[in-house]
Design a protein around this motif. Structure first.
Motif, short mmCIF file in Angstrom:
data_model
loop_
_atom_site.label_atom_id
_atom_site.label_comp_id
_atom_site.label_asym_id
_atom_site.label_seq_id
_atom_site.Cartn_x
_atom_site.Cartn_y
_atom_site.Cartn_z
N GLU A 17 -6.42 -9.05 -6.57
CA GLU A 17 -6.27 -9.47 -7.98
C GLU A 17 -4.81 -9.42 -8.41
O GLU A 17 -4.32 -10.33 -9.09
CB GLU A 17 -7.13 -8.56 -8.87
N LEU A 18 -4.12 -8.35 -8.03
CA LEU A 18 -2.70 -8.23 -8.35
C LEU A 18 -1.88 -9.32 -7.67
O LEU A 18 -0.91 -9.84 -8.24
CB LEU A 18 -2.19 -6.85 -7.94
N ARG A 47 -2.93 -0.09 1.00
CA ARG A 47 -2.91 1.08 1.89
C ARG A 47 -4.11 1.97 1.66
O ARG A 47 -4.64 2.55 2.60
CB ARG A 47 -1.62 1.86 1.67
N TYR A 48 -4.57 2.08 0.42
CA TYR A 48 -5.66 3.00 0.11
C TYR A 48 -7.01 2.29 -0.05
O TYR A 48 -7.92 2.80 -0.69
CB TYR A 48 -5.31 3.84 -1.12
N GLY A 49 -7.11 1.11 0.54
CA GLY A 49 -8.42 0.45 0.65
C GLY A 49 -8.94 -0.19 -0.61
O GLY A 49 -10.13 -0.51 -0.68
N CYS A 50 -8.10 -0.37 -1.61
CA CYS A 50 -8.55 -1.02 -2.85
C CYS A 50 -8.33 -2.52 -2.72
O CYS A 50 -7.42 -3.09 -3.34
CB CYS A 50 -7.80 -0.44 -4.05
N ASP A 51 -9.15 -3.15 -1.87
CA ASP A 51 -8.92 -4.54 -1.52
C ASP A 51 -9.08 -5.48 -2.72
O ASP A 51 -8.31 -6.42 -2.90
CB ASP A 51 -9.86 -4.97 -0.40
N VAL A 52 -10.07 -5.21 -3.57
CA VAL A 52 -10.31 -6.09 -4.72
C VAL A 52 -9.12 -6.05 -5.67
O VAL A 52 -8.60 -7.10 -6.09
CB VAL A 52 -11.61 -5.67 -5.45
N GLU A 53 -8.67 -4.85 -6.03
CA GLU A 53 -7.54 -4.70 -6.94
C GLU A 53 -6.26 -5.29 -6.35
O GLU A 53 -5.46 -5.92 -7.06
CB GLU A 53 -7.31 -3.22 -7.28
N ALA A 54 -6.05 -5.08 -5.04
CA ALA A 54 -4.85 -5.59 -4.39
C ALA A 54 -4.79 -7.11 -4.46
O ALA A 54 -3.74 -7.69 -4.79
CB ALA A 54 -4.82 -5.13 -2.93
#
Length: 814
Positions: free
Chosen positions: A124-125, A115-122
């Motif tokens: 990876e999770l 939702r908050y644009g953290c595509d890399v972290e999302a």
């Protein structure tokens, strides 16, 4: 216990429905302070959930911290509360503290990162979740696919698709919808279409909306309409997301009729009051040019939506209704509506064609006062507006203050210079832009090529063309049209033809550029053949096309063809002849010696004769020695253009050729008395990216001695071949020897001598002149081309002259 549960229920209702109530914080504190072991886990989770939904994350955490029995639901709720409110670090910290991590736990955290644009972290999770053996659910898949859609992560999206197939999630309706949306947003509409067709459940309105939106966003309005029809045919209900997408598609292809039908569906479906739908309706009608319905829709909206007003302003600007657009802007300002960075550029565009620089500067002041001068979009519009209006000091001032200049900033300045005839400045700016590392787009390339065409700088134009091909930019009709025009105006008509043949689409501008190009290069009959091909292809001629046609007829001496085309303008195509067309006809008749017919046509003109008409008549009189008619034409020109030296020079030349030296001297004195200065004749050659200029009897060139020696050699050789100096073009009253020397050192003869000295054997010599070539130089060039076996290309202020083996491409009329 009953009383406590009733209190919990009542409090949760207040949390959900009375968030703005002044006693809310007091209730929260009282409830949290009273929390203890007497509360059941389900009761506490119920309140925890409601606090989270209402955005009271800190209060939720207080409750969470005092809960004695925190189960999986408690942890998931709290992690979700942090994640949904953007407090991702706290969410992740709590995530790693939780004793039990279920699919819901992972999904809550991943959803927050997405939702908050953290595509890399999302992502990876997402992969870490599966590595730890937890199987994602449909909501997890939906979240990661949504982030791939938002950030156009096609390769990541493909990996997720492959994994969905492996884990047999590819048939899940929720996942299929996410995949369709992802592929559509990544411009892979065929893949989206394929998945849509294979979808097991076609009753899902979200799936249909994703497909309609995909077609619309990929520029295929027709397929979007077809898909929408199928959706309605299947009985699938539309919503506030479907309608804006189909309306956008209708606007993109100007399908106003279908858009009106969609409007009817909206009213029947009860979405007429929705702000987003209403805004889309205003935008659709505006783009279709139906401003009355757009205005009516705007006035019926319950909320003053800035997006809708912006759409209306843009629609007015597109229709050339600048005053109407400015009126709407004034209303927005008076109503204290939110004027944003999209409003100002549209308003500034009005001043490109509304002659009101006072209000333009007032808008600029308002931009500064409201702080929008920091927005690049607004600054670009300011630069564009000032440049197009010729206020270059203001344009450069705004441009220099910009901290982040992009290709649009540079393009606005370059195109403004071209628009106002500052071609050399445009090329200078383009070079500076390239040095700064800004990659040009198709708009600036087209503008620079137009500048090259006007300056006849062929080598520079070729370099721009080569860089455009190397850049990998897609084909552009505007660039191709500019290339055709540039090569034609630089005398490379074969290269212009090659560009024309390579084009997938040719519009009326393309055909006209080629027709005019062939005409200007002395190939009038071929020009007319291209006109016939254009008509056969279904392209209708316009106002400019007929100027090119009549010009071709004039220079090829095709009087009957010219009469036929002139008559067909209004009778066949409904184009009323303008002064330019009459000027071409008078030039055509004058070239063929039909001065009386030209005079008769002049007297029958449906429009007031302008300077171009009188110049054409005066030039014809100069050639055929008609002093009386020439005096009439010159006198009219003295009134229309009192500061223009051309009529004085032509009349003086007419008198001189007729032996009326006294009248010629009187005309020159009158010219001097009125403060009219004649533009000196100048010829130039471009060699090794350097321009060499020459004026009559000029001795400023570093190689003057060689050039004059070569001129003397040329004169001896061409006289032996039969050249005889034409003393009619020696316009000073002096002896025969003086007249002959004056003719020998005209600027174009100096230029051709320099060309013979410097150009490789066999290479064409390209000469450009700011005035029309004189008759004696025209004859001399024919002999030069024959004696030295060189192709001499000379462009004067009227047309190209291609001299080959003693002949010229023109009809020997100058």
């Amino acid at each position: 216990m009953y009383r406590l549960n009733l209190g919990i229920y009542t409090f949760s209702r207040k949390v959900c429905h009375q968030l703005e109530h002044t006693e809310l914080n007091h209730h929260i504190r009282r409830f949290v302070n009273s929390c203890g072991t007497v509360h059941s886990s389900s009761d506490s989770n119920w309140v925890l959930s409601n606090l989270s939904k209402c955005g009271r994350v800190d209060d939720a955490r207080k409750l969470f911290d005092v809960m004695p029995d925190r189960d999986e639901c408690s942890w998931n709720t709290m992690i979700g509360a942090y994640a949904n409110s953007g407090r991702l670090n706290e969410a992740r910290k709590l995530f790693y503290e939780t004793p039990i991590r279920s699919c819901i736990t992972w999904s809550s955290l991943i959803s927050g990162y997405c939702r908050y644009g953290c595509d890399v972290e999302a992502l990876e999770l997402f992969w870490e979740m599966q590595y730890e053996g937890e199987r994602p659910n449909q909501f997890t898949w939906g979240s990661v696919l949504r982030v791939c859609s938002m950030y156009v992560l096609l390769e990541k999206g493909k990996q997720i698709h492959a994994h969905a197939i492996k884990t047999q999630f590819d048939s899940n309706a929720f996942v299929v919808t996410g995949l369709v949306d992802m592929y559509a947003k990544c411009k892979c509409i065929l893949e989206a279409e394929y998945l849509f067709e294979l979808a097991p459940d076609k009753r899902n309105h979200v799936l249909w909306t994703a497909m309609v939106t995909g077609y619309s966003q990929n520029g295929d309005g027709h397929k979007a309409i077809e898909c929408f029809r199928d959706m309605r045919g299947e009985g699938i209900e539309c919503n506030q997301f479907t309608f804006p997408s189909i309306l956008t598609a209708c606007g993109s292809i100007s399908a106003c009729g279908f858009g009106a039908q969609v409007h009817g569906c909206i009213v029947r479906s009860g979405f007429g009051a929705n702000v987003f739908v209403g805004s889309a309706l205003v935008d659709m009608y505006s783009k279709c040019g139906d401003l009355s319905n757009a205005r009516r829709m705007l006035e019926t909206m319950e909320v003053d939506d800035p997006v809708s007003w912006n759409s209306m302003i843009v629609g007015c600007v597109r229709q050339g209704l600048g005053e109407e657009a400015l009126s709407l802007f004034r209303i927005m300002h008076l109503r204290h509506m939110k004027i944003d960075e999209f409003t100002y550029p549209s308003v500034l565009n009005c001043f490109s064609f509304v002659m009101d620089m006072r209000n333009a500067m007032s808008v600029h002041s308002l931009i500064v006062k409201t702080g929008f001068e920091a927005y690049k979009l607004v600054n670009n519009a300011l630069v564009d507006m000032y440049a197009k209006r010729g206020y270059f000091d203001y344009a450069f001032d705004v441009f220099e203050k910009m901290t982040d200049k992009d290709v649009i900033s540079w393009t606005s300045l370059v195109t403004g210079c071209v628009h106002n005839g500052s071609y050399e400045e445009a090329l200078r700016l383009f070079c500076e832009m390239r040095i700064m590392g800004i990659h040009p787009d198709q708009i600036v390339i087209a503008a620079v090529l137009s500048a090259c065409a006007e300056l006849t700088v062929l080598e520079f134009g070729k370099q721009v063309h080569a860089n455009f091909l190397k850049s990998g930019l897609g084909s552009s009709l505007s660039v191709d049209n500019s290339l055709v025009s540039m090569y034609a105006k630089c005398g490379c008509i074969e290269d212009a033809n090659k560009v024309f043949d390579s084009m997938e689409i040719q519009d009326v501008i393309t055909w006209t550029a080629l027709i005019v190009g062939y005409a200007q290069n002395g190939r009038g009959r071929e020009s007319l053949n291209f006109y016939n091909d254009m008509i056969a292809s279904g392209v209708k001629p316009d106002f400019i096309t007929f100027i090119g046609l009549l010009f071709a007829c004039s220079h090829a001496g095709l009087v009957e063809h010219g009469r036929s085309y002139f008559q067909s303008m209004e009778e066949v195509y409904g184009i009323k002849p303008g002064p330019e067309h009459y000027a071409c006809m008078i030039d055509l008749l004058g070239r063929s010696g039909k001065l009386m017919e030209a005079k008769e046509l002049l007297n029958q003109m449906a429009v007031q004769p302008d300077a171009t008409v009188w110049k054409a008549l005066l030039a014809a009189c100069r050639v055929h020695g008609n002093v009386e008619l020439g005096e009439r034409a010159a006198n009219n020109l003295f009134e229309l253009e009192p500061k223009n030296a051309v009529p004085y020079v032509l009349l003086s030349n007419l008198y001189s050729a007729a032996g009326k030296w006294e009248e010629a001297a009187k005309t020159r004195r009158l010219m001097k008395l009125r403060g009219v200065s004649k533009e000196p004749g100048c010829s130039w050659i471009e060699m090794s990216s350097k321009v060499h200029r020459f004026m009559s009897e000029d001795r400023s060139h570093p190689r003057t001695a060689e050039i004059y020696s070569k001129v003397d050699e040329i004169m001896i050789l061409i006289k032996e071949a039969g050249y005889v100096p034409d003393m009619n073009f020696a316009l000073h009253d002096m002896d025969e020897e003086g007249k002959e020397l004056g003719l020998a050192y005209h600027s174009e003869k100096l230029a051709v001598a320099f060309g013979l000295l410097t150009m490789p054997p066999g290479a064409p010599i390209r000469i450009f002149k700011n005035l029309r070539i004189c008759g004696d130089c025209h004859t001399a060039m024919k002999y030069v081309s024959g004696v030295f076996h060189r192709h001499v290309i000379l462009r004067d202020s009227n047309c190209f002259h291609h001299f080959r083996e003693g002949a010229c491409s023109c009809s020997d009329y100058w």
